[in-house]
Design an enzyme around this catalytic site. Sequence first.
Site, PDB file in Angstrom:
ATOM      1  N   CYS A 102       0.823  -1.204   0.000  1.00  0.00           N
ATOM      2  CA  CYS A 102       0.000   0.000   0.000  1.00  0.00           C
ATOM      3  C   CYS A 102       0.869   1.271   0.000  1.00  0.00           C
ATOM      4  CB  CYS A 102      -0.974  -0.046   1.180  1.00  0.00           C
ATOM      5  SG  CYS A 102      -2.433   0.978   0.990  1.00  0.00           S
ATOM      6  N   HIS A 103       0.915   1.992   1.116  1.00  0.00           N
ATOM      7  CA  HIS A 103       1.743   3.203   1.214  1.00  0.00           C
ATOM      8  C   HIS A 103       3.175   2.898   1.656  1.00  0.00           C
ATOM      9  CE1 HIS A 103      -2.192   5.115   1.010  1.00  0.00           C
ATOM     10  NE2 HIS A 103      -1.578   6.264   0.785  1.00  0.00           N
TER      11      HIS A 103
END
Length: 168
Positions: A102-103
Amino acid sequence: MSKIAVLVTDFVEDIEYTSPVEALEKAGNDITVIEFEAGKTVEGKHGTKIKVDKAISDVKPEDFDGLLIPGGFSPDQLRDDEKMVDFVKSFLLASKPTFAICHGPQLFIQTGLTKGRKMTAYNTVRPDLYYAGAEVEDKAVVVDNNLVTSRTPDDLDQFNAAIVDTLK
């Protein structure tokens, strides 16, 4: 059994921490949670409490066989710290198994080592990776040697399988 460092701070995406850690532990790996301060408890975006084992100032990359960076708002805070960035950079330079979802790949941008690496991430992070020179793919999991990246919690089954497989 491999020793895996996990970098987190407050507002980590809970399931992106709990699910991979569970898969890694089930496969027999030893997990060490690392943050700015040892002994404290960080809290995920959805309330999961995570006990910190070690402070970043008390660990060395050579003490670990692999690295996990869960997403959420945690990676953006971690990438502002030089010790955290240097820790991640060491894993990439040594081609040690490094996993981010994800991030999480935001931390790779700070290392200056994204150029030419194949990666994926959350849709708002993918352009940043691209502008930093990465070869970005919109796939559930992208494996580039020992670097494994993934997009979202929807991809956790594939991500977990890939990270466990990479450590074999």
